[in-house]
Design an enzyme around this catalytic site. Structure first.
Site, PDB file in Angstrom:
ATOM      1  N   CYS A  75      -2.845  -5.877  -3.889  1.00 43.61           N
ATOM      2  CA  CYS A  75      -3.341  -7.220  -3.616  1.00 43.61           C
ATOM      3  C   CYS A  75      -2.334  -8.060  -2.825  1.00 43.61           C
ATOM      4  O   CYS A  75      -1.131  -7.886  -2.964  1.00 43.61           O
ATOM      5  CB  CYS A  75      -3.630  -7.944  -4.922  1.00 43.61           C
ATOM      6  SG  CYS A  75      -4.761  -7.059  -5.972  1.00 43.61           S
ATOM      7  N   ARG A 110      -0.824  -3.305   3.101  1.00 42.54           N
ATOM      8  CA  ARG A 110      -0.531  -3.047   1.688  1.00 42.54           C
ATOM      9  C   ARG A 110      -1.662  -2.306   0.997  1.00 42.54           C
ATOM     10  O   ARG A 110      -1.471  -1.798  -0.102  1.00 42.54           O
ATOM     11  CB  ARG A 110      -0.276  -4.369   0.964  1.00 42.54           C
ATOM     12  CG  ARG A 110       0.977  -5.074   1.457  1.00 42.54           C
ATOM     13  CD  ARG A 110       1.059  -6.460   0.904  1.00 42.54           C
ATOM     14  NE  ARG A 110       1.326  -6.463  -0.513  1.00 42.54           N
ATOM     15  CZ  ARG A 110       2.530  -6.659  -1.052  1.00 42.54           C
ATOM     16  NH1 ARG A 110       3.554  -6.870  -0.276  1.00 42.54           N
ATOM     17  NH2 ARG A 110       2.690  -6.664  -2.344  1.00 42.54           N
ATOM     18  N   TRP A 155      -7.080  -5.264  -4.289  1.00 42.18           N
ATOM     19  CA  TRP A 155      -7.072  -3.813  -4.513  1.00 42.18           C
ATOM     20  C   TRP A 155      -7.609  -3.624  -5.926  1.00 42.18           C
ATOM     21  O   TRP A 155      -6.961  -4.034  -6.892  1.00 42.18           O
ATOM     22  CB  TRP A 155      -5.641  -3.292  -4.368  1.00 42.18           C
ATOM     23  CG  TRP A 155      -5.503  -1.803  -4.395  1.00 42.18           C
ATOM     24  CD1 TRP A 155      -5.783  -0.935  -3.386  1.00 42.18           C
ATOM     25  CD2 TRP A 155      -5.001  -1.002  -5.478  1.00 42.18           C
ATOM     26  NE1 TRP A 155      -5.494   0.344  -3.771  1.00 42.18           N
ATOM     27  CE2 TRP A 155      -5.018   0.334  -5.049  1.00 42.18           C
ATOM     28  CE3 TRP A 155      -4.545  -1.290  -6.773  1.00 42.18           C
ATOM     29  CZ2 TRP A 155      -4.594   1.380  -5.852  1.00 42.18           C
ATOM     30  CZ3 TRP A 155      -4.125  -0.238  -7.576  1.00 42.18           C
ATOM     31  CH2 TRP A 155      -4.156   1.087  -7.113  1.00 42.18           C
ATOM     32  N   ASN A 184      -2.337 -11.769  -8.211  1.00 43.59           N
ATOM     33  CA  ASN A 184      -1.861 -10.384  -8.104  1.00 43.59           C
ATOM     34  C   ASN A 184      -1.315  -9.985  -9.466  1.00 43.59           C
ATOM     35  O   ASN A 184      -0.655 -10.797 -10.123  1.00 43.59           O
ATOM     36  CB  ASN A 184      -0.715 -10.264  -7.098  1.00 43.59           C
ATOM     37  CG  ASN A 184      -1.199 -10.343  -5.664  1.00 43.59           C
ATOM     38  OD1 ASN A 184      -2.381 -10.523  -5.402  1.00 43.59           O
ATOM     39  ND2 ASN A 184      -0.265 -10.227  -4.731  1.00 43.59           N
ATOM     40  N   GLY A 185      -1.535  -8.751  -9.856  1.00 46.95           N
ATOM     41  CA  GLY A 185      -1.021  -8.285 -11.142  1.00 46.95           C
ATOM     42  C   GLY A 185      -2.179  -7.927 -12.066  1.00 46.95           C
ATOM     43  O   GLY A 185      -3.328  -7.812 -11.620  1.00 46.95           O
ATOM     44  N   GLU A 194       8.006  16.135  -0.322  1.00 51.38           N
ATOM     45  CA  GLU A 194       7.731  14.943   0.476  1.00 51.38           C
ATOM     46  C   GLU A 194       6.744  15.279   1.608  1.00 51.38           C
ATOM     47  O   GLU A 194       5.832  14.490   1.902  1.00 51.38           O
ATOM     48  CB  GLU A 194       9.061  14.390   1.017  1.00 51.38           C
ATOM     49  CG  GLU A 194       8.963  13.237   1.976  1.00 51.38           C
ATOM     50  CD  GLU A 194       8.268  11.990   1.420  1.00 51.38           C
ATOM     51  OE1 GLU A 194       8.050  11.914   0.206  1.00 51.38           O
ATOM     52  OE2 GLU A 194       7.920  11.119   2.224  1.00 51.38           O
ATOM     53  N   LYS A 254       3.078  13.568   2.134  1.00 55.82           N
ATOM     54  CA  LYS A 254       2.621  12.955   3.395  1.00 55.82           C
ATOM     55  C   LYS A 254       1.249  13.509   3.765  1.00 55.82           C
ATOM     56  O   LYS A 254       0.340  12.766   4.098  1.00 55.82           O
ATOM     57  CB  LYS A 254       3.586  13.255   4.554  1.00 55.82           C
ATOM     58  CG  LYS A 254       4.929  12.596   4.520  1.00 55.82           C
ATOM     59  CD  LYS A 254       4.926  11.118   4.795  1.00 55.82           C
ATOM     60  CE  LYS A 254       4.675  10.337   3.553  1.00 55.82           C
ATOM     61  NZ  LYS A 254       5.745  10.004   2.686  1.00 55.82           N
ATOM     62  N   GLU A 310      -1.618  12.338   1.333  1.00 58.36           N
ATOM     63  CA  GLU A 310      -1.991  10.917   1.293  1.00 58.36           C
ATOM     64  C   GLU A 310      -2.701  10.456   2.553  1.00 58.36           C
ATOM     65  O   GLU A 310      -3.546   9.570   2.481  1.00 58.36           O
ATOM     66  CB  GLU A 310      -0.820  10.009   0.915  1.00 58.36           C
ATOM     67  CG  GLU A 310       0.277   9.870   1.912  1.00 58.36           C
ATOM     68  CD  GLU A 310       1.422   8.991   1.397  1.00 58.36           C
ATOM     69  OE1 GLU A 310       1.190   8.057   0.636  1.00 58.36           O
ATOM     70  OE2 GLU A 310       2.572   9.260   1.799  1.00 58.36           O
ATOM     71  N   HIS A 358       5.757  33.295  -9.718  1.00 57.60           N
ATOM     72  CA  HIS A 358       5.460  32.943 -11.113  1.00 57.60           C
ATOM     73  C   HIS A 358       4.100  32.280 -11.259  1.00 57.60           C
ATOM     74  O   HIS A 358       3.828  31.672 -12.299  1.00 57.60           O
ATOM     75  CB  HIS A 358       6.566  32.033 -11.669  1.00 57.60           C
ATOM     76  CG  HIS A 358       7.901  32.694 -11.702  1.00 57.60           C
ATOM     77  ND1 HIS A 358       8.185  33.751 -12.539  1.00 57.60           N
ATOM     78  CD2 HIS A 358       9.023  32.489 -10.961  1.00 57.60           C
ATOM     79  CE1 HIS A 358       9.422  34.153 -12.335  1.00 57.60           C
ATOM     80  NE2 HIS A 358       9.948  33.406 -11.367  1.00 57.60           N
ATOM     81  N   LYS A 378       0.522  -0.075  -0.115  1.00 57.58           N
ATOM     82  CA  LYS A 378       1.903   0.074   0.363  1.00 57.58           C
ATOM     83  C   LYS A 378       2.903  -0.244  -0.739  1.00 57.58           C
ATOM     84  O   LYS A 378       3.868   0.472  -0.947  1.00 57.58           O
ATOM     85  CB  LYS A 378       2.124  -0.851   1.564  1.00 57.58           C
ATOM     86  CG  LYS A 378       3.521  -0.780   2.147  1.00 57.58           C
ATOM     87  CD  LYS A 378       3.773   0.579   2.757  1.00 57.58           C
ATOM     88  CE  LYS A 378       5.195   0.749   3.262  1.00 57.58           C
ATOM     89  NZ  LYS A 378       5.507   2.171   3.466  1.00 57.58           N
TER      90      LYS A 378
END
Ligand code: AGP
Length: 609
Positions: free
Chosen positions: A2, A27, A76, A101-102, A482, A486, A489, A505, A604
């Site tokens: 948000c 974001r 969001w 926000n929150g 990483e 990438k 996402e 394994h 973000k």
């Protein structure tokens, strides 16, 4: 996640709010809204839309909201689906409008209480209770400030709130606990936002509100009370723009721009940090040397990409400094009964410095006997930096693409500087050589970026695939993790990373012609072993995509595509090898036509738990 923007000025602020929301788009969000007080009608009016800020902009063309006081939000979804009725601002009796926000954890009980008193709810959000609580208090005679103070005392969870009142259009209130909020200071006009980037078109002077602060903002004045209700003096800080600007320039996406900024960013991380082949200790803070002298162990805590950087650093710290180093994701660390060994330095890593899990882990750790708290961060003045004893800024400049790229490589360089400082205390004799290696990194990055066309071509093999496996060993294992992060996402292709030795394994069972295997194989002591692991893949019909240097001596063929990287000092390989994996993920996503900079469901800066 948000975003909040608010403004009080002598001019029409709705274009400023809209521009602020556009600047917060990176974001991640799924709906947007704006509420403005109109001096003409003396009413609060609002427009909300599901989808991008462009939808809200279209809504505002049909239904303009001119006025000098207003608040706006990108949401969001957490409580309630992305629907217009759940978008912010939320209003109570057309008098109080808020953006939040929150997360309000005790909203269910508060909602029941309000429903029992006759309040009706039009949304499924946790936020709507806050607007009714404020309204209830002002309706009973409290001032707006008192009403907000009384309200937040009832809230459990995290919030950054901006509040306006149709009956007091000369003011805007802002308060925060657990979610960031800044005041943008103008001349006879003031602003608020969850991120200074939202306001850089109108000011570069900011007050960073502290936990529990409540600000009363008018056109010409800002009065702040701390959490205990005492008048607080908060410094106005000049925004440091850092390197790189928040626009795409000639690039198609922010992510590509940020990948290409890496040679410059690496130079920036080193700038002013080295003198005569030695890392300067004071770059961490004035009492750094004294604290580093006592370090016997390191605990690193971070999330996502920043966590992956931490895992690379563990190898470096243990090898160079000879001290134990533990790394954990913040969302696990904060809820575990952790044991703090004497002499442990607690390091947090974060691009934004506002990640809720990392921040909470730091606060949890502060309840224990850690030796000290160091943050490696990209945002000066962020909560993480302010709450740590020492900090090292990564100086990467604004990173807008949701997928972290330059933040990762700059964190790695900063972590290498940290490892060298610790290693010095272990009698490490090769600091000068290591510094020389670091100073060559930027040029090596340029060479790797020149492989762009080959990587773009390689990406074509991934477009129709649903699963991918990434392999690496040693310091390159977290680089493989990483790389997989990438790819998943931004291209939405399922990607997993394994230490190559683990293949036999279990994951070897997955290998067939539909499962591309990305192997990251710089020359190091584990190269031979890794190549043997890759033969196990080839023998089972798997197609390999190999990133290696000339030492690997592997011949490309039908079952193996090879990208040859320049030879790099072994210890620097994690930094260099992460770049082609970023480019691979980028081009796969472009070919798939996904929203590269704002991938679905992601934000973000993850400022909620
Ligand atoms: C990675 O591409 C993501 N953006 C995400 O994993 C990110 O690294 C994580 O949310 C942590 O963010 P921070 O570095 O701002 O704390």
């Amino acid at each position: 996640m948000c975003g909040i923007v608010g403004a009080i000025a002598g001019r029409n602020i709705s274009a400023i709010l809209l521009e602020g929301l556009k600047r917060l788009e990176y974001r991640g969000y799924d709906s947007a809204g704006m509420a403005v007080y109109s001096a003409e009608t003396e009413l609060l009016d609002h427009v909300k839309r599901v989808g991008k800020v462009a939808e809200l902009e279209a809504g505002l063309e049909e239904h303009p909201l001119p006025g000098h006081l207003g608040i706006a939000h990108t949401r969001w979804a957490t409580h309630g689906k992305p629907e217009a009725r759940n978008a912010h601002p939320h209003l109570s009796s057309d008098r109080i409008a808020i953006v939040h926000n929150g997360i309000i954890e005790n909203y269910v009980a508060l909602k029941e209480e309000l429903i029992a008193e006759g309040y009706t709810f039009i949304s499924d959000t946790d936020t709507e209770v806050v607007t009714h609580l404020i309204y209830r208090a002002v309706a009973k005679g409290s001032s707006l400030e008192q009403a907000l103070r009384e309200t937040v005392e009832r809230l459990e969870g995290a919030y950054a709130l901006a509040v306006i009142d149709q009956q007091q259009p000369d003011r805007m209130l802002a308060t925060r606990m657990g979610s960031p909020l800044v005041i943008g200071v103008g001349i006879e006009e003031n602003f608020i936002a969850s991120d200074p980037l939202a306001l850089l078109q109108v000011t570069d002077r900011f007050i960073y509100l502290e936990e529990g602060d409540l600000a009363l903002i008018s056109q010409g004045q800002i009065a702040i009370e701390d959490g205990s209700g005492n008048l607080a003096v908060r410094e106005i800080k000049q925004f440091e723009h850092g390197h790189g600007t928040a626009d795409k320039g000639e690039y198609r996406h922010y992510m590509l721009k940020e990948i290409y900024e890496q040679p410059a960013v690496i130079t920036n991380v080193l700038e002013g940090r080295i003198h005569q082949g030695q890392v300067l200790e004071q770059i961490f803070g004035s009492n750094a040397s004294e604290l580093f002298d006592q370090v016997k162990m390191v605990q690193i805590v971070a999330c996502g990409t920043s966590y992956n950087a931490g895992v690379v650093a563990r190898y470096w710290i243990e090898k160079l400094a000879g001290i134990p180093c533990m790394v954990e994701v913040a969302s696990e660390f904060r809820y575990r009964a952790t044991v703090c060994m004497p002499g442990t330095l607690f390091i947090t890593i974060s691009q934004s410095g506002e990640t809720a899990d990392t921040l909470s882990a730091l606060r949890e750790a502060k309840e224990q006997d850690y030796l000290g708290f160091l943050s490696i961060c990209n945002v000066p003045g962020s909560s993480l930096v302010r709450e740590s004893d020492l900090s090292l800024m990564t100086n990467a400049g604004p990173e807008i693409g949701v997928a972290s790229t330059k933040a990762f490589t700059s964190q790695l360089v900063a972590l290498m500087l940290t490892a060298l400082i610790l290693a010095r205390r272990n009698g490490y004799a090769e600091e000068e050589q290591m510094v020389a290696n670091l100073q060559q990194l930027s040029a090596l990055c340029e060479q790797v970026l020149a492989l762009d066309p080959a990587i773009q071509k390689m990406a074509e093999h991934f477009v129709d695939k649903h699963h991918t496996l990434f392999l690496g060993r040693g310091t390159i294992y977290p680089v493989a993790v990483e790389g997989a992060l990438k790819l998943k996402e931004i291209s939405y292709i399922h990607a997993e990373a394994y230490p190559a030795g683990e293949l036999k394994h279990g994951p070897l069972a997955l290998v067939d012609e539909d499962m591309p295997i990305v192997a990251v194989a710089p020359n190091n002591s584990l190269l031979e072993k890794l190549l043997a692991n890759l033969e196990e893949v080839r023998a089972r019909g798997g197609k390999l995509f190999l990133f290696a240097d000339s030492k690997a001596q592997v011949k490309p063929g039908d079952d193996l595509e090879l990208i040859t990287l320049p030879d790099v000092p072994t210890v620097m390989a994690p930094i260099i090898y992460s770049i082609p994996l970023q480019l691979l993920a980028y081009y796969v996503a472009v070919l798939k036509g996904t929203d590269v900079d704002q991938p679905r469901n992601l934000a973000k800066s993850v400022t909620v738990e």
